[in-house]
Design an enzyme around this catalytic site. Structure first.
Site, PDB file in Angstrom:
ATOM      1  N   HIS A 250      21.304  56.022  60.099  1.00 47.52           N
ATOM      2  CA  HIS A 250      22.596  55.479  59.675  1.00 47.52           C
ATOM      3  C   HIS A 250      23.000  54.361  60.625  1.00 47.52           C
ATOM      4  O   HIS A 250      22.323  54.101  61.625  1.00 47.52           O
ATOM      5  CB  HIS A 250      23.665  56.571  59.609  1.00 47.52           C
ATOM      6  CG  HIS A 250      23.986  57.247  60.900  1.00 47.52           C
ATOM      7  ND1 HIS A 250      23.090  58.047  61.585  1.00 47.52           N
ATOM      8  CD2 HIS A 250      25.123  57.250  61.651  1.00 47.52           C
ATOM      9  CE1 HIS A 250      23.647  58.517  62.687  1.00 47.52           C
ATOM     10  NE2 HIS A 250      24.877  58.035  62.751  1.00 47.52           N
TER      11      HIS A 250
ATOM     12  N   ASP B  66      25.096  54.081  68.109  1.00 42.15           N
ATOM     13  CA  ASP B  66      24.206  54.841  68.988  1.00 42.15           C
ATOM     14  C   ASP B  66      22.884  55.201  68.309  1.00 42.15           C
ATOM     15  O   ASP B  66      22.037  55.855  68.917  1.00 42.15           O
ATOM     16  CB  ASP B  66      24.901  56.097  69.518  1.00 42.15           C
ATOM     17  CG  ASP B  66      25.492  56.963  68.417  1.00 42.15           C
ATOM     18  OD1 ASP B  66      25.808  56.424  67.340  1.00 42.15           O
ATOM     19  OD2 ASP B  66      25.644  58.182  68.630  1.00 42.15           O
ATOM     20  N   HIS B  67      22.719  54.752  67.066  1.00 40.46           N
ATOM     21  CA  HIS B  67      21.457  54.985  66.367  1.00 40.46           C
ATOM     22  C   HIS B  67      20.758  53.680  65.982  1.00 40.46           C
ATOM     23  O   HIS B  67      19.627  53.726  65.500  1.00 40.46           O
ATOM     24  CB  HIS B  67      21.694  55.818  65.112  1.00 40.46           C
ATOM     25  CG  HIS B  67      22.133  57.216  65.398  1.00 40.46           C
ATOM     26  ND1 HIS B  67      21.290  58.309  65.312  1.00 40.46           N
ATOM     27  CD2 HIS B  67      23.332  57.709  65.793  1.00 40.46           C
ATOM     28  CE1 HIS B  67      21.961  59.410  65.631  1.00 40.46           C
ATOM     29  NE2 HIS B  67      23.197  59.064  65.938  1.00 40.46           N
TER      30      HIS B  67
ATOM     31  N   HIS C 187      27.652  62.642  56.729  1.00 47.39           N
ATOM     32  CA  HIS C 187      28.291  62.150  57.952  1.00 47.39           C
ATOM     33  C   HIS C 187      29.415  61.186  57.550  1.00 47.39           C
ATOM     34  O   HIS C 187      29.692  61.007  56.368  1.00 47.39           O
ATOM     35  CB  HIS C 187      27.242  61.475  58.838  1.00 47.39           C
ATOM     36  CG  HIS C 187      27.694  61.187  60.231  1.00 47.39           C
ATOM     37  ND1 HIS C 187      28.433  62.078  60.985  1.00 47.39           N
ATOM     38  CD2 HIS C 187      27.523  60.087  61.023  1.00 47.39           C
ATOM     39  CE1 HIS C 187      28.686  61.548  62.159  1.00 47.39           C
ATOM     40  NE2 HIS C 187      28.156  60.335  62.205  1.00 47.39           N
TER      41      HIS C 187
ATOM     42  N   HIS D 235      25.672  53.795  62.598  1.00 45.90           N
ATOM     43  CA  HIS D 235      26.486  53.955  63.798  1.00 45.90           C
ATOM     44  C   HIS D 235      25.702  53.400  64.996  1.00 45.90           C
ATOM     45  O   HIS D 235      24.482  53.545  65.085  1.00 45.90           O
ATOM     46  CB  HIS D 235      26.854  55.412  64.017  1.00 45.90           C
ATOM     47  CG  HIS D 235      28.029  55.846  63.196  1.00 45.90           C
ATOM     48  ND1 HIS D 235      28.330  57.163  62.940  1.00 45.90           N
ATOM     49  CD2 HIS D 235      28.999  55.116  62.565  1.00 45.90           C
ATOM     50  CE1 HIS D 235      29.425  57.227  62.196  1.00 45.90           C
ATOM     51  NE2 HIS D 235      29.840  55.999  61.954  1.00 45.90           N
TER      52      HIS D 235
ATOM     53  N   ASP E  75      22.961  62.927  62.684  1.00 44.49           N
ATOM     54  CA  ASP E  75      24.360  63.311  62.565  1.00 44.49           C
ATOM     55  C   ASP E  75      24.719  63.815  61.159  1.00 44.49           C
ATOM     56  O   ASP E  75      24.523  63.116  60.168  1.00 44.49           O
ATOM     57  CB  ASP E  75      25.241  62.118  62.906  1.00 44.49           C
ATOM     58  CG  ASP E  75      25.025  61.652  64.336  1.00 44.49           C
ATOM     59  OD1 ASP E  75      24.172  62.234  65.023  1.00 44.49           O
ATOM     60  OD2 ASP E  75      25.714  60.710  64.756  1.00 44.49           O
TER      61      ASP E  75
END
Length: 293
Positions: A60, A64-65, A140, A62, A210
Protein backbone atom coordinates in the site's frame (compact mmCIF):
# COMPACT_ATOMS: atom_id res chain seq x y z
CA UNK A 1 13.05 -20.49 0.35
CA UNK A 2 14.88 -17.76 2.25
CA UNK A 3 13.32 -14.69 3.88
CA UNK A 4 15.40 -11.64 4.86
CA UNK A 5 13.70 -9.03 7.07
CA UNK A 6 15.21 -5.67 6.08
CA UNK A 7 12.88 -3.67 8.30
CA UNK A 8 9.65 -3.96 10.28
CA UNK A 9 9.44 -0.77 12.35
CA UNK A 10 6.17 1.06 11.80
CA UNK A 11 5.69 4.69 10.80
CA UNK A 12 9.20 6.13 11.25
CA UNK A 13 12.79 4.89 10.91
CA UNK A 14 15.17 4.80 13.87
CA UNK A 15 18.92 4.45 14.15
CA UNK A 16 18.54 0.74 14.88
CA UNK A 17 15.31 -0.05 13.00
CA UNK A 18 13.90 0.56 9.54
CA UNK A 19 10.36 0.62 8.14
CA UNK A 20 8.91 -2.40 6.39
CA UNK A 21 10.88 -4.18 3.68
CA UNK A 22 11.61 -7.83 3.05
CA UNK A 23 13.44 -9.92 0.48
CA UNK A 24 12.13 -13.36 -0.41
CA UNK A 25 14.38 -15.74 -2.31
CA UNK A 26 12.35 -18.46 -3.99
CA UNK A 27 13.11 -20.73 -6.92
CA UNK A 28 15.96 -18.59 -8.20
CA UNK A 29 14.00 -15.32 -7.90
CA UNK A 30 14.73 -12.46 -5.52
CA UNK A 31 11.51 -10.61 -4.70
CA UNK A 32 11.50 -7.29 -2.81
CA UNK A 33 8.35 -6.88 -0.69
CA UNK A 34 7.58 -3.30 0.34
CA UNK A 35 10.28 -0.66 0.31
CA UNK A 36 10.33 1.61 3.33
CA UNK A 37 12.89 4.35 3.89
CA UNK A 38 16.45 3.04 4.02
CA UNK A 39 15.75 -0.18 2.16
CA UNK A 40 18.71 0.12 -0.19
CA UNK A 41 21.05 0.60 2.78
CA UNK A 42 19.64 -2.56 4.35
CA UNK A 43 20.13 -4.38 1.05
CA UNK A 44 23.79 -3.42 1.06
CA UNK A 45 24.20 -4.39 4.71
CA UNK A 46 22.80 -7.84 3.91
CA UNK A 47 24.95 -8.08 0.76
CA UNK A 48 21.97 -8.56 -1.51
CA UNK A 49 22.80 -7.82 -5.14
CA UNK A 50 20.64 -5.05 -6.58
CA UNK A 51 20.77 -6.55 -10.07
CA UNK A 52 18.97 -9.69 -8.91
CA UNK A 53 15.85 -7.73 -7.94
CA UNK A 54 13.56 -7.74 -10.96
CA UNK A 55 10.16 -7.69 -9.20
CA UNK A 56 9.06 -5.33 -6.40
CA UNK A 57 5.75 -5.77 -4.55
CA UNK A 58 4.21 -2.82 -2.71
CA UNK A 59 1.33 -3.57 -0.32
CA UNK A 60 0.00 0.00 0.00
CA UNK A 61 1.01 3.62 -0.40
CA UNK A 62 1.65 4.62 3.21
CA UNK A 63 5.14 6.10 3.48
CA UNK A 64 6.67 3.49 5.75
CA UNK A 65 6.02 0.91 3.03
CA UNK A 66 6.98 2.85 -0.09
CA UNK A 67 9.14 5.93 0.55
CA UNK A 68 12.37 4.02 -0.10
CA UNK A 69 11.30 3.02 -3.60
CA UNK A 70 12.16 6.21 -5.49
CA UNK A 71 15.63 6.24 -3.92
CA UNK A 72 16.22 2.63 -4.90
CA UNK A 73 15.11 3.27 -8.48
CA UNK A 74 17.38 6.34 -8.67
CA UNK A 75 20.30 4.21 -7.51
CA UNK A 76 19.48 1.63 -10.18
CA UNK A 77 19.77 4.45 -12.73
CA UNK A 78 23.10 5.67 -11.34
CA UNK A 79 24.47 2.13 -11.49
CA UNK A 80 23.53 1.86 -15.16
CA UNK A 81 21.02 -0.91 -14.69
CA UNK A 82 19.85 -2.49 -17.96
CA UNK A 83 17.53 -5.33 -16.91
CA UNK A 84 13.76 -4.77 -16.71
CA UNK A 85 12.09 -3.90 -13.40
CA UNK A 86 8.42 -4.59 -12.67
CA UNK A 87 6.61 -2.94 -9.76
CA UNK A 88 3.36 -4.42 -8.47
CA UNK A 89 1.13 -2.36 -6.23
CA UNK A 90 -2.18 -0.57 -5.73
CA UNK A 91 -3.48 2.00 -8.17
CA UNK A 92 -1.44 5.18 -7.80
CA UNK A 93 2.00 3.58 -7.49
CA UNK A 94 2.83 4.41 -11.12
CA UNK A 95 1.80 8.05 -10.74
CA UNK A 96 3.74 8.37 -7.48
CA UNK A 97 7.01 7.10 -8.98
CA UNK A 98 6.81 8.67 -12.45
CA UNK A 99 5.98 12.11 -11.03
CA UNK A 100 9.10 12.08 -8.86
CA UNK A 101 11.26 10.88 -11.75
CA UNK A 102 9.83 13.55 -14.08
CA UNK A 103 10.28 16.44 -11.64
CA UNK A 104 13.84 15.34 -10.91
CA UNK A 105 14.49 14.93 -14.66
CA UNK A 106 15.66 11.37 -14.07
CA UNK A 107 15.47 8.95 -16.98
CA UNK A 108 15.70 5.22 -16.42
CA UNK A 109 18.28 3.23 -18.34
CA UNK A 110 16.01 0.20 -18.13
CA UNK A 111 12.42 -0.75 -18.89
CA UNK A 112 10.33 0.23 -15.84
CA UNK A 113 6.96 -1.53 -15.77
CA UNK A 114 3.97 -1.23 -13.46
CA UNK A 115 1.19 -3.68 -12.64
CA UNK A 116 -1.46 -1.83 -10.65
CA UNK A 117 -4.31 -3.47 -8.73
CA UNK A 118 -7.66 -1.69 -8.76
CA UNK A 119 -9.91 -4.25 -7.07
CA UNK A 120 -9.27 -5.54 -3.56
CA UNK A 121 -9.81 -9.18 -4.38
CA UNK A 122 -7.52 -12.17 -4.89
CA UNK A 123 -5.66 -11.61 -8.15
CA UNK A 124 -2.91 -13.51 -9.94
CA UNK A 125 0.02 -11.11 -10.35
CA UNK A 126 2.79 -13.36 -11.58
CA UNK A 127 3.25 -16.91 -12.83
CA UNK A 128 6.04 -18.94 -14.39
CA UNK A 129 6.88 -22.64 -14.59
CA UNK A 130 7.97 -22.74 -10.94
CA UNK A 131 5.68 -20.48 -8.88
CA UNK A 132 2.67 -18.18 -8.66
CA UNK A 133 2.08 -14.91 -6.79
CA UNK A 134 -1.44 -13.77 -5.80
CA UNK A 135 -2.69 -10.75 -3.90
CA UNK A 136 -4.30 -11.23 -0.48
CA UNK A 137 -7.17 -8.75 0.12
CA UNK A 138 -6.60 -6.80 3.35
CA UNK A 139 -8.43 -4.01 5.19
CA UNK A 140 -6.48 -0.87 6.10
CA UNK A 141 -7.04 2.89 5.96
CA UNK A 142 -5.98 2.94 2.29
CA UNK A 143 -6.24 0.33 -0.44
CA UNK A 144 -4.03 -2.52 0.78
CA UNK A 145 -3.27 -6.07 -0.18
CA UNK A 146 -0.78 -8.70 0.91
CA UNK A 147 0.97 -11.27 -1.26
CA UNK A 148 0.95 -15.05 -1.43
CA UNK A 149 4.03 -16.67 -2.96
CA UNK A 150 3.53 -20.35 -3.83
CA UNK A 151 5.82 -22.92 -5.39
CA UNK A 152 4.26 -25.22 -7.94
CA UNK A 153 4.61 -28.96 -7.26
CA UNK A 154 8.01 -30.14 -8.45
CA UNK A 155 9.08 -33.40 -10.06
CA UNK A 156 8.36 -36.65 -8.28
CA UNK A 157 11.23 -38.59 -6.72
CA UNK A 158 12.45 -41.55 -8.69
CA UNK A 159 12.21 -45.02 -7.17
CA UNK A 160 15.41 -46.32 -8.73
CA UNK A 161 14.97 -49.85 -7.36
CA UNK A 162 11.51 -50.11 -8.92
CA UNK A 163 12.78 -48.83 -12.27
CA UNK A 164 15.65 -51.29 -12.25
CA UNK A 165 13.30 -54.16 -11.44
CA UNK A 166 11.47 -53.45 -14.70
CA UNK A 167 14.73 -53.04 -16.62
CA UNK A 168 14.01 -49.42 -17.49
CA UNK A 169 16.93 -47.59 -19.11
CA UNK A 170 18.18 -44.43 -17.35
CA UNK A 171 17.39 -42.44 -20.50
CA UNK A 172 13.70 -42.56 -19.48
CA UNK A 173 14.22 -41.46 -15.87
CA UNK A 174 13.61 -37.76 -16.47
CA UNK A 175 10.25 -38.38 -18.15
CA UNK A 176 9.22 -40.68 -15.33
CA UNK A 177 10.15 -38.04 -12.72
CA UNK A 178 7.91 -35.61 -14.60
CA UNK A 179 4.94 -37.92 -14.02
CA UNK A 180 4.76 -40.03 -17.17
CA UNK A 181 3.87 -43.71 -17.13
CA UNK A 182 6.26 -46.20 -18.77
CA UNK A 183 5.35 -48.69 -21.50
CA UNK A 184 7.33 -51.93 -21.59
CA UNK A 185 8.32 -53.59 -24.86
CA UNK A 186 5.41 -56.03 -24.48
CA UNK A 187 2.93 -53.15 -24.29
CA UNK A 188 2.34 -53.34 -20.54
CA UNK A 189 1.85 -49.91 -18.97
CA UNK A 190 3.61 -49.34 -15.65
CA UNK A 191 1.78 -46.58 -13.73
CA UNK A 192 3.96 -43.69 -12.63
CA UNK A 193 3.02 -44.18 -8.96
CA UNK A 194 4.81 -47.54 -9.04
CA UNK A 195 8.02 -45.94 -10.24
CA UNK A 196 8.12 -42.74 -8.20
CA UNK A 197 7.47 -41.27 -4.77
CA UNK A 198 6.04 -37.90 -3.73
CA UNK A 199 8.45 -35.02 -4.24
CA UNK A 200 9.26 -32.29 -1.74
CA UNK A 201 6.28 -30.37 -0.36
CA UNK A 202 5.94 -27.05 -2.25
CA UNK A 203 6.85 -24.07 -0.08
CA UNK A 204 4.71 -20.97 0.30
CA UNK A 205 4.91 -17.58 2.00
CA UNK A 206 2.08 -15.19 2.88
CA UNK A 207 2.86 -11.52 3.54
CA UNK A 208 0.04 -9.71 5.33
CA UNK A 209 1.01 -6.13 6.02
CA UNK A 210 -1.12 -3.48 7.71
CA UNK A 211 -4.68 -4.71 8.26
CA UNK A 212 -7.40 -5.15 10.85
CA UNK A 213 -8.24 -8.67 11.94
CA UNK A 214 -9.59 -10.26 8.76
CA UNK A 215 -10.58 -13.88 9.22
CA UNK A 216 -11.77 -14.34 5.65
CA UNK A 217 -8.15 -14.55 4.46
CA UNK A 218 -7.72 -17.84 6.33
CA UNK A 219 -8.87 -20.11 3.46
CA UNK A 220 -6.44 -18.46 1.03
CA UNK A 221 -3.40 -18.83 3.32
CA UNK A 222 -4.37 -22.23 4.72
CA UNK A 223 -1.31 -24.37 5.40
CA UNK A 224 1.33 -21.94 4.13
CA UNK A 225 4.91 -22.68 5.09
CA UNK A 226 5.37 -19.25 6.66
CA UNK A 227 3.20 -16.21 7.41
CA UNK A 228 4.16 -12.62 8.20
CA UNK A 229 1.26 -10.82 9.85
CA UNK A 230 1.41 -7.33 11.32
CA UNK A 231 0.72 -6.94 15.05
CA UNK A 232 0.95 -3.28 15.91
CA UNK A 233 -0.79 -3.53 19.28
CA UNK A 234 -1.01 -5.74 22.33
CA UNK A 235 -4.43 -6.64 23.68
CA UNK A 236 -4.28 -3.75 26.16
CA UNK A 237 -4.48 -1.34 23.20
CA UNK A 238 -6.97 -3.33 21.14
CA UNK A 239 -9.39 -0.40 21.24
CA UNK A 240 -7.08 1.42 18.79
CA UNK A 241 -7.40 -1.24 16.10
CA UNK A 242 -10.69 -0.05 14.59
CA UNK A 243 -9.47 3.54 14.39
CA UNK A 244 -6.07 2.79 12.90
CA UNK A 245 -7.00 -0.39 11.00
CA UNK A 246 -4.26 -2.48 12.62
CA UNK A 247 -4.16 -5.83 14.44
CA UNK A 248 -3.06 -7.10 17.83
CA UNK A 249 -0.49 -9.81 18.47
CA UNK A 250 -3.26 -12.08 19.68
CA UNK A 251 -5.20 -11.57 16.45
CA UNK A 252 -2.12 -12.32 14.33
CA UNK A 253 -1.55 -15.54 16.26
CA UNK A 254 -5.24 -16.44 15.93
CA UNK A 255 -5.07 -16.08 12.14
CA UNK A 256 -1.95 -18.28 12.06
CA UNK A 257 -3.61 -20.89 14.25
CA UNK A 258 -6.82 -21.00 12.21
CA UNK A 259 -4.83 -21.22 8.97
CA UNK A 260 -2.56 -23.96 10.36
CA UNK A 261 0.57 -22.21 9.10
CA UNK A 262 4.03 -23.63 9.66
CA UNK A 263 5.79 -20.55 11.08
CA UNK A 264 4.50 -17.12 12.11
CA UNK A 265 6.61 -13.97 11.86
CA UNK A 266 5.34 -10.80 13.47
CA UNK A 267 6.65 -7.58 14.98
CA UNK A 268 5.85 -7.41 18.69
CA UNK A 269 7.23 -6.16 22.02
CA UNK A 270 10.46 -4.85 20.44
CA UNK A 271 9.50 -2.95 17.28
CA UNK A 272 13.00 -3.38 15.85
CA UNK A 273 12.91 -7.15 16.17
CA UNK A 274 10.89 -9.83 14.45
CA UNK A 275 10.10 -12.83 16.64
CA UNK A 276 9.57 -16.28 15.18
CA UNK A 277 7.15 -18.83 16.57
CA UNK A 278 6.90 -22.43 15.41
CA UNK A 279 3.19 -23.12 15.13
CA UNK A 280 3.19 -26.84 15.89
CA UNK A 281 5.26 -26.50 19.05
CA UNK A 282 4.52 -23.16 20.69
CA UNK A 283 1.78 -21.10 19.05
CA UNK A 284 -1.10 -22.22 21.27
CA UNK A 285 0.97 -21.40 24.35
CA UNK A 286 1.93 -18.03 22.90
CA UNK A 287 -1.69 -17.24 22.11
CA UNK A 288 -2.61 -17.83 25.76
CA UNK A 289 0.23 -15.54 26.90
CA UNK A 290 -0.50 -12.57 24.63
CA UNK A 291 -4.20 -12.74 25.44
CA UNK A 292 -3.25 -11.71 28.97
CA UNK A 293 -1.05 -8.75 27.94
Amino acid sequence: MKLTILGCHSATPRDNARPTAQVLELRGHLFLIDCGEGTQMALRKNRIKFARIKHIFISHLHGDHVYGLIGLISTFCLLGRESDLTIYGPKGIKELILLQLRLAKVYTSFDLRFRESVENKETLLYEDDLLTIHTIPLDHRVFTHGFLFQEKPGDRKLDVAACESYGIDQAYYRKIKQGFDFVLDNGEVIPNVELTMDGDEPKSYAFCSDTVYKEDIVPQIQGVTALYHESTFLKSHAHLCDKTKHSTAEEAATIALKANVGTLYWDIIHPDMVTTICLKKRLKLFLRIVSLL
